[in-house]
Write a protein that holds these residues in place. Structure first.
Motif, PDB file in Angstrom:
ATOM      1  N   GLY A  21       3.998  70.456  28.902  1.00  0.00           N
ATOM      2  CA  GLY A  21       5.247  70.046  28.278  1.00  0.00           C
ATOM      3  C   GLY A  21       5.375  70.452  26.822  1.00  0.00           C
ATOM      4  N   PHE A  22       4.300  70.964  26.239  1.00  0.00           N
ATOM      5  CA  PHE A  22       4.338  71.353  24.827  1.00  0.00           C
ATOM      6  C   PHE A  22       4.325  72.871  24.634  1.00  0.00           C
ATOM      7  N   VAL A  23       4.202  73.610  25.737  1.00  0.00           N
ATOM      8  CA  VAL A  23       4.162  75.073  25.664  1.00  0.00           C
ATOM      9  C   VAL A  23       5.312  75.641  26.483  1.00  0.00           C
ATOM     10  N   THR A  24       5.999  76.642  25.942  1.00  0.00           N
ATOM     11  CA  THR A  24       7.080  77.312  26.653  1.00  0.00           C
ATOM     12  C   THR A  24       6.883  78.823  26.578  1.00  0.00           C
ATOM     13  N   ARG A  25       7.283  79.509  27.631  1.00  0.00           N
ATOM     14  CA  ARG A  25       7.265  80.960  27.595  1.00  0.00           C
ATOM     15  C   ARG A  25       8.427  81.457  26.745  1.00  0.00           C
ATOM     16  N   ASP A  26       8.174  82.445  25.897  1.00  0.00           N
ATOM     17  CA  ASP A  26       9.228  82.951  25.017  1.00  0.00           C
ATOM     18  C   ASP A  26      10.371  83.553  25.808  1.00  0.00           C
ATOM     19  N   ASP A  27      10.043  84.236  26.907  1.00  0.00           N
ATOM     20  CA  ASP A  27      11.061  84.819  27.774  1.00  0.00           C
ATOM     21  C   ASP A  27      10.634  84.613  29.221  1.00  0.00           C
ATOM     22  N   PRO A  28      11.159  83.560  29.875  1.00  0.00           N
ATOM     23  CA  PRO A  28      10.728  83.244  31.247  1.00  0.00           C
ATOM     24  C   PRO A  28      10.988  84.370  32.247  1.00  0.00           C
ATOM     25  N   THR A  29      11.875  85.309  31.911  1.00  0.00           N
ATOM     26  CA  THR A  29      12.196  86.381  32.854  1.00  0.00           C
ATOM     27  C   THR A  29      11.373  87.647  32.599  1.00  0.00           C
ATOM     28  N   SER A  30      10.542  87.648  31.550  1.00  0.00           N
ATOM     29  CA  SER A  30       9.818  88.865  31.173  1.00  0.00           C
ATOM     30  C   SER A  30       8.642  89.127  32.096  1.00  0.00           C
ATOM     31  N   HIS A  31       8.212  90.395  32.121  1.00  0.00           N
ATOM     32  CA  HIS A  31       7.002  90.774  32.833  1.00  0.00           C
ATOM     33  C   HIS A  31       5.791  90.364  31.995  1.00  0.00           C
ATOM     34  N   PRO A  32       4.599  90.276  32.615  1.00  0.00           N
ATOM     35  CA  PRO A  32       3.411  89.920  31.838  1.00  0.00           C
ATOM     36  C   PRO A  32       3.144  90.914  30.710  1.00  0.00           C
ATOM     37  N   THR A  33       2.658  90.399  29.604  1.00  0.00           N
ATOM     38  CA  THR A  33       2.237  91.258  28.497  1.00  0.00           C
ATOM     39  C   THR A  33       0.947  91.981  28.832  1.00  0.00           C
ATOM     40  N   ASP A  34       0.111  91.339  29.633  1.00  0.00           N
ATOM     41  CA  ASP A  34      -1.164  91.928  30.044  1.00  0.00           C
ATOM     42  C   ASP A  34      -1.512  91.390  31.421  1.00  0.00           C
ATOM     43  N   THR A  35      -2.304  92.166  32.151  1.00  0.00           N
ATOM     44  CA  THR A  35      -2.756  91.728  33.467  1.00  0.00           C
ATOM     45  C   THR A  35      -4.247  91.981  33.594  1.00  0.00           C
ATOM     46  N   GLY A  36      -4.919  91.123  34.346  1.00  0.00           N
ATOM     47  CA  GLY A  36      -6.342  91.293  34.603  1.00  0.00           C
ATOM     48  C   GLY A  36      -6.602  91.334  36.089  1.00  0.00           C
ATOM     49  N   GLY A  37      -7.855  91.105  36.463  1.00  0.00           N
ATOM     50  CA  GLY A  37      -8.215  91.189  37.862  1.00  0.00           C
ATOM     51  C   GLY A  37      -7.526  90.152  38.726  1.00  0.00           C
ATOM     52  N   TYR A  38      -7.277  88.977  38.177  1.00  0.00           N
ATOM     53  CA  TYR A  38      -6.712  87.898  38.981  1.00  0.00           C
ATOM     54  C   TYR A  38      -5.680  87.070  38.220  1.00  0.00           C
ATOM     55  N   ALA A  39      -5.293  87.502  37.017  1.00  0.00           N
ATOM     56  CA  ALA A  39      -4.380  86.687  36.214  1.00  0.00           C
ATOM     57  C   ALA A  39      -3.428  87.561  35.409  1.00  0.00           C
ATOM     58  N   ASP A  40      -2.298  86.964  35.049  1.00  0.00           N
ATOM     59  CA  ASP A  40      -1.314  87.599  34.175  1.00  0.00           C
ATOM     60  C   ASP A  40      -1.254  86.817  32.862  1.00  0.00           C
ATOM     61  N   VAL A  41      -0.908  87.517  31.788  1.00  0.00           N
ATOM     62  CA  VAL A  41      -0.802  86.873  30.480  1.00  0.00           C
ATOM     63  C   VAL A  41       0.615  87.032  29.946  1.00  0.00           C
ATOM     64  N   PHE A  42       1.210  85.923  29.530  1.00  0.00           N
ATOM     65  CA  PHE A  42       2.544  85.899  28.950  1.00  0.00           C
ATOM     66  C   PHE A  42       2.462  85.349  27.522  1.00  0.00           C
ATOM     67  N   ILE A  43       3.459  85.676  26.714  1.00  0.00           N
ATOM     68  CA  ILE A  43       3.539  85.143  25.356  1.00  0.00           C
ATOM     69  C   ILE A  43       4.399  83.881  25.364  1.00  0.00           C
TER      70      ILE A  43
END
Length: 322
Positions: A21-43
């Motif tokens: 509840g204290f963290v929000t994605r800057d752009d909920p429609t954006s693609h991940p900034t980075d991807t790994g073997g099993y996870a995506d990273v968003f800003i």
């Protein structure tokens, strides 16, 4: 005989900060900034609020920590459905990362249930605008590479002193803070020595993996971390990944088994020659022949003094640069 402690089977039994509840994605429609073997990273942004519960202590000097709104990285598991295996990944990474506090370790801020997929929480950490160590050096080729190597060694020594095995040390898992400090991240394959429940088989990037990790029943060790540290430092110093001439994992593994290691350029500076002799002790074939990271860090410190003396007599035109 004392029984080894075991990591919990339920994420709720771990000691972490719930920042749902204290963290929000800057752009909920954006693609991940980075991807790994099993996870995506968003800003995203972390609104710390005014209550004691939401205050994030500034462990290392970073101007962004003084603000109420903190830019963060949101790590989301890339899964079709929630399952036991993914939950174990989450528990293991949280169990290790949440206990780490050091100036050269990427800080773990907490978990956010509302930003994950299929009920699996997202892991939250500070966003590093400088990117990975190699991205940072691409933009700043004259920066002091030896300073970065020292900071990475400090981070690895902190882990090993606390009986933590990183398990996936490589340049893409080293981020650079706002002030230019190297920060170790990527703890998905890390484990705590003397704890049950860490059974991850080696499955990292071949270029940085010690030869024993390609064997059956292999396990990550402090010695395999030291090997990866040496390979990582060779890339930071030269700008070239280990075994840069090979693209296939099978070819790299064959070269490693044959005893091939990154070669020191010829001719090279005296600075490079001295560093290379140290790195060669990190990537010895037999694990017991590799220096522990404490000795590596001590010898790196001695090299600093040697480099300063060489600078005084004009034999090193630019400290820390090839």
């Amino acid at each position: 005989m004392a029984t080894e402690p075991r990591i919990p089977n339920d994420i709720r039994d771990l000691d972490y900060q719930d920042i749902t509840g204290f963290v929000t994605r800057d752009d909920p429609t954006s693609h991940p900034t980075d991807t790994g073997g099993y996870a995506d990273v968003f800003i995203g942004s972390y609104n710390k609020g005014d209550g004691e519960r939401m205050k994030v202590r500034c462990f290392y000097n970073s101007g962004c920590f003084g603000a109420k709104l903190l830019k963060v990285a949101i790590k989301v598991f890339r899964i079709p459905l929630r399952n036991e295996k993914v939950e174990q990944y989450l528990i293991r990474e949280t169990a290790v990362w949440s206990r780490l506090h050091h100036p050269n370790i990427l800080r773990f801020l907490g978990l956010a249930d509302d930003l994950g997929r299929h009920g699996v929480p997202a892991l939250i950490s500070p966003w590093c605008n400088n990117g990975t160590v190699m991205e940072y050096l691409k933009d700043r080729p004259l920066d002091d590479r030896f300073r970065l190597i020292l900071g990475i060694a400090d981070g690895v020594q902190y882990l090993h002193d606390d009986d933590v095995i990183h398990g996936n040390l490589k340049p893409s898992n080293i981020l650079i803070s706002h002030e230019g400090l190297p920060l170790l991240g990527g703890f998905s394959r890390s484990h705590l020595l003397n704890y049950r429940g860490f059974t991850t088989r080696p499955n990292g990037t071949c270029r940085y993996q010690a030869p024993e990790l390609f064997e059956e029943e292999a396990r990550y060790t402090k010695a395999s971390d030291v090997y990866a540290f040496g390979m990582t430092c060779s890339e930071i110093w030269t700008g070239l990944p280990p075994f840069a001439g090979y693209t296939q994992d099978a070819s790299i593994i064959l070269q490693v088994w044959k005893g091939a290691r990154p070669a020191c350029s010829s001719p090279c500076s005296e600075e490079t020659s001295l560093l290379w002799k140290l790195l060669e002790r990190c990537w010895m074939k037999e694990p017991e022949e590799r220096w522990p990271i404490g000795i590596v860090r001590h010898e790196l410190g001695k090299l600093v003094e040697t480099f300063r003396e060489l600078e005084k007599v004009g034999r090193l035109p630019i400290f820390g640069v090839l």
